[in-house]
Design a protein around this motif. Sequence first.
Motif, PDB file in Angstrom:
ATOM      1  N   THR A 284     -14.458   9.218  -6.119  1.00  0.00           N
ATOM      2  CA  THR A 284     -13.170   8.847  -5.532  1.00  0.00           C
ATOM      3  C   THR A 284     -12.043   9.398  -6.404  1.00  0.00           C
ATOM      4  O   THR A 284     -11.948   9.052  -7.582  1.00  0.00           O
ATOM      5  CB  THR A 284     -13.060   7.311  -5.441  1.00  0.00           C
TER       6      THR A 284
ATOM      7  N   THR B 232       0.832  -1.212   0.000  1.00  0.00           N
ATOM      8  CA  THR B 232       0.000   0.000   0.000  1.00  0.00           C
ATOM      9  C   THR B 232       0.864   1.258   0.000  1.00  0.00           C
ATOM     10  O   THR B 232       2.031   1.230   0.412  1.00  0.00           O
ATOM     11  CB  THR B 232      -0.920   0.016   1.243  1.00  0.00           C
ATOM     12  N   ASP B 233       0.247   2.333  -0.472  1.00  0.00           N
ATOM     13  CA  ASP B 233       0.875   3.658  -0.376  1.00  0.00           C
ATOM     14  C   ASP B 233       0.256   4.407   0.802  1.00  0.00           C
ATOM     15  O   ASP B 233       0.379   5.615   0.902  1.00  0.00           O
ATOM     16  CB  ASP B 233       0.641   4.444  -1.674  1.00  0.00           C
ATOM     17  N   SER B 234      -0.413   3.679   1.679  1.00  0.00           N
ATOM     18  CA  SER B 234      -1.187   4.308   2.748  1.00  0.00           C
ATOM     19  C   SER B 234      -0.432   4.289   4.069  1.00  0.00           C
ATOM     20  O   SER B 234      -0.225   3.220   4.654  1.00  0.00           O
ATOM     21  CB  SER B 234      -2.509   3.558   2.909  1.00  0.00           C
TER      22      SER B 234
ATOM     23  N   PHE C 297     -14.035   2.537  -2.880  1.00  0.00           N
ATOM     24  CA  PHE C 297     -12.919   1.743  -2.355  1.00  0.00           C
ATOM     25  C   PHE C 297     -13.497   0.681  -1.412  1.00  0.00           C
ATOM     26  O   PHE C 297     -14.622   0.821  -0.940  1.00  0.00           O
ATOM     27  CB  PHE C 297     -11.922   2.648  -1.629  1.00  0.00           C
TER      28      PHE C 297
ATOM     29  N   ASP D 249     -14.216  11.528  -2.074  1.00  0.00           N
ATOM     30  CA  ASP D 249     -13.237  10.710  -1.354  1.00  0.00           C
ATOM     31  C   ASP D 249     -11.893  11.239  -1.838  1.00  0.00           C
ATOM     32  O   ASP D 249     -11.468  10.954  -2.960  1.00  0.00           O
ATOM     33  CB  ASP D 249     -13.440   9.233  -1.701  1.00  0.00           C
TER      34      ASP D 249
ATOM     35  N   ARG E  91      -1.893  -4.822  -7.756  1.00  0.00           N
ATOM     36  CA  ARG E  91      -1.482  -3.430  -7.565  1.00  0.00           C
ATOM     37  C   ARG E  91      -0.098  -3.357  -6.942  1.00  0.00           C
ATOM     38  O   ARG E  91       0.158  -3.959  -5.904  1.00  0.00           O
ATOM     39  CB  ARG E  91      -2.481  -2.718  -6.661  1.00  0.00           C
TER      40      ARG E  91
ATOM     41  N   ASN F 115      -8.983   4.640  -7.018  1.00  0.00           N
ATOM     42  CA  ASN F 115      -8.023   3.621  -6.576  1.00  0.00           C
ATOM     43  C   ASN F 115      -8.369   2.234  -7.108  1.00  0.00           C
ATOM     44  O   ASN F 115      -7.547   1.586  -7.769  1.00  0.00           O
ATOM     45  CB  ASN F 115      -7.985   3.625  -5.040  1.00  0.00           C
TER      46      ASN F 115
ATOM     47  N   GLN G 240      -8.290   7.776  10.655  1.00  0.00           N
ATOM     48  CA  GLN G 240      -7.931   7.532   9.253  1.00  0.00           C
ATOM     49  C   GLN G 240      -9.167   7.678   8.394  1.00  0.00           C
ATOM     50  O   GLN G 240     -10.237   8.037   8.892  1.00  0.00           O
ATOM     51  CB  GLN G 240      -7.202   6.203   9.060  1.00  0.00           C
ATOM     52  N   GLY G 241      -9.044   7.386   7.093  1.00  0.00           N
ATOM     53  CA  GLY G 241     -10.140   7.645   6.172  1.00  0.00           C
ATOM     54  C   GLY G 241     -11.406   6.883   6.504  1.00  0.00           C
ATOM     55  O   GLY G 241     -12.516   7.423   6.458  1.00  0.00           O
ATOM     56  N   ARG G 242     -11.258   5.614   6.850  1.00  0.00           N
ATOM     57  CA  ARG G 242     -12.447   4.789   7.081  1.00  0.00           C
ATOM     58  C   ARG G 242     -13.258   5.255   8.284  1.00  0.00           C
ATOM     59  O   ARG G 242     -14.448   5.020   8.364  1.00  0.00           O
ATOM     60  CB  ARG G 242     -12.056   3.316   7.183  1.00  0.00           C
TER      61      ARG G 242
ATOM     62  N   THR H  50     -13.123  -0.216   1.740  1.00  0.00           N
ATOM     63  CA  THR H  50     -13.627   0.168   3.068  1.00  0.00           C
ATOM     64  C   THR H  50     -14.880   1.043   2.932  1.00  0.00           C
ATOM     65  O   THR H  50     -15.787   0.983   3.768  1.00  0.00           O
ATOM     66  CB  THR H  50     -12.570   0.968   3.871  1.00  0.00           C
TER      67      THR H  50
ATOM     68  N   LYS I  29      -3.266   9.457   5.195  1.00  0.00           N
ATOM     69  CA  LYS I  29      -2.171   8.511   5.026  1.00  0.00           C
ATOM     70  C   LYS I  29      -1.702   8.463   3.568  1.00  0.00           C
ATOM     71  O   LYS I  29      -0.714   7.830   3.253  1.00  0.00           O
ATOM     72  CB  LYS I  29      -2.625   7.125   5.470  1.00  0.00           C
ATOM     73  N   LYS I  30      -2.471   9.100   2.689  1.00  0.00           N
ATOM     74  CA  LYS I  30      -2.057   9.163   1.283  1.00  0.00           C
ATOM     75  C   LYS I  30      -1.522  10.573   1.006  1.00  0.00           C
ATOM     76  O   LYS I  30      -0.409  10.884   1.382  1.00  0.00           O
ATOM     77  CB  LYS I  30      -3.250   8.825   0.364  1.00  0.00           C
TER      78      LYS I  30
ATOM     79  N   ARG J 125      -6.412  10.954  -2.704  1.00  0.00           N
ATOM     80  CA  ARG J 125      -5.294  11.265  -3.612  1.00  0.00           C
ATOM     81  C   ARG J 125      -5.627  12.492  -4.451  1.00  0.00           C
ATOM     82  O   ARG J 125      -5.414  12.535  -5.656  1.00  0.00           O
ATOM     83  CB  ARG J 125      -4.948  10.034  -4.451  1.00  0.00           C
TER      84      ARG J 125
HETATM   85  N1  F0G Z   1     -10.714   5.644   0.111  1.00  0.00           N
HETATM   86  C1  F0G Z   1      -9.745   5.269  -0.742  1.00  0.00           C
HETATM   87  C2  F0G Z   1      -9.837   5.635  -2.187  1.00  0.00           C
HETATM   88  C3  F0G Z   1      -8.651   4.545  -0.265  1.00  0.00           C
HETATM   89  O1  F0G Z   1      -7.685   4.193  -1.115  1.00  0.00           O
HETATM   90  C4  F0G Z   1      -8.585   4.221   1.108  1.00  0.00           C
HETATM   91  C5  F0G Z   1      -7.485   3.430   1.636  1.00  0.00           C
HETATM   92  C6  F0G Z   1      -9.609   4.653   1.957  1.00  0.00           C
HETATM   93  C7  F0G Z   1     -10.670   5.358   1.414  1.00  0.00           C
HETATM   94  C8  F0G Z   1      -9.605   4.362   3.433  1.00  0.00           C
HETATM   95  O2  F0G Z   1      -8.639   5.088   4.084  1.00  0.00           O
HETATM   96  O3  F0G Z   1      -7.058   3.359   4.987  1.00  0.00           O
HETATM   97  O4  F0G Z   1      -7.122   5.664   5.914  1.00  0.00           O
HETATM   98  O5  F0G Z   1      -8.966   4.118   6.348  1.00  0.00           O
HETATM   99  N2  F0G Z   1      -6.695   2.807   0.924  1.00  0.00           N
HETATM  100  C9  F0G Z   1      -5.542   2.049   1.333  1.00  0.00           C
HETATM  101  C10 F0G Z   1      -4.968   1.373   0.122  1.00  0.00           C
HETATM  102  C11 F0G Z   1      -5.756   1.145   2.476  1.00  0.00           C
HETATM  103  O6  F0G Z   1      -4.089   0.511   0.296  1.00  0.00           O
HETATM  104  O7  F0G Z   1      -5.345   1.699  -1.004  1.00  0.00           O
HETATM  105  P1  F0G Z   1      -7.901   4.511   5.403  1.00  0.00           P
END
Ligand code: F0G
Length: 464
Positions: free
Chosen positions: A188, A56-58, A130, A221, A410, A192, A105-107, A132, A263-264, A224
């Motif tokens: 989004t 991951t890039d997270s 995505f 979302d 990926r 992703n 975090q995002g979720r 989550t 985290k991105k 990125r």
């Molecule tokens: N939305 C997108 C487009 C994401 O790529 C991610 C996380 C999330 C929401 C959730 O964010 O991890 O901070 O809770 N993507 C990581 C990935 C895990 O590997 O693509 P998060």
Amino acid sequence: MELKGFKTDTIIEPFRIRSVEPIRFTTMEQRKALLSEAGYNPFLLKAKDVVIDLLTDSGTGAMSAKQWAGMISSDESYAGSESFYRFESAVQDITGFKHVIPTHQGRAAENILFTTIAKKGDVIPSNTHFDTTRAHVEHNGAEALDLVIDEGRQPLTIHPFKGNMNVEKLEGTIKRVGQDNIPVIMLTLTNNSGGGQPVSMENVKAVSKIARSHDIPFFIDACRFAENSWFIKTREEGYEDKKPIEIAHEIFSYADGCTMSAKKDGMANIGGFLALNNDKLAQDCRSLTILTEGFPTYGGMAGYDMEAVATGLYEALDEGYLKYRIRSTAYLGDKLIDAGISIVQPTGGHAVYIDAKEMLPQIDPLEYPAWSLTNALYLIGGVRAVEIGSVMFGLQPDGSEKPASMELVRLAIPRRVYTQSHIDYLAEVVIHAYNQRNELKGYKIISSPAVLRHFSAKLQPLDQ
Ligand code: F0G
């Protein structure tokens, strides 16, 4: 003496490395045993047993000296800390949204948003949710609908904005289910699950217009958003002279709010936020934040996390950084294309996505070709990638299984972490796997949880 300067369009890593982490090398025999112990699931490997980690890039990026400096001087007050106000003002400055709710975090931002606005029977359209995001929508009894344009599902079709939403399908969905059953429309950026593909400003505008004409909130979302802004700058007419931050301002100006994983493109190891304009919705979301995350001036973050994000959001929008970031991902993509490997094209922002369905026609989608290739990359060279295919998306809410629309592997590139020689090594590993593609076999799932099964499922190779 008349000297000429070196060409100015050379792209090298725009940073020096002053702090390093060791990489531990393993043999193929060791990796065979380690993968078997991990139930043939790369998520269950120990990071120390991985040579190049592209899971991951997270949260995996390297932070800058400026971010660390902010962390040292953070304010850890429970309520109203200086670090929160710096964080809030950075988010407001970049997104223009009135209310900023920090989350771990995002979720967590998704959880708060969907728990507050979605109910059973609702439909939530997006270009592609995505995993989550989809899980949170479904957890609240709503349907997560993916309406990406057809080109976005065709790995080899070239299109500058393969993350765009099909706006006719969006109109059709609103007509079919009724606007009262659509609590929010999402986009989004970048897409992703569809290959890290960008969304054009024109599409953001079109989706916003439809949402507004039906009185439906429109959320982005934004994980990125900086990479997406760079693609708009370099691919969409009229934006070539704009700064990435100006493009980001315009994107957010068409929306009512956003969920963000810092985290991105927050360039931090942890953190996120929910930002929005509606006062009543913000109040409801803050109430839930207190229950699930923490007091609204820290949410799920320490003061030092908020400092890292406040600085990181601007660093992610730096032109020199974005030019290097997008070019270095394309460098890997070009190497694989030159070797005859099918990848999602054009190369995405944060990752290269290999088309495993095309590479491994001998493996049925429900025997997980992308999973098989992912494991081969680990066995061959200690590279950890992630499957975005039928293990991730095949399990339906009713417990049945259906092949995913694409079988992708990926290779996500952590920000500011690997050098060009790491990437060269990685390309050689992938090409080595490609040259042995006829040897690869499918997998079966031995055990798996009910949701987000790819994180912890145990598998077995079919030839064992
Ligand atoms: N939305 C997108 C487009 C994401 O790529 C991610 C996380 C999330 C929401 C959730 O964010 O991890 O901070 O809770 N993507 C990581 C990935 C895990 O590997 O693509 P998060």
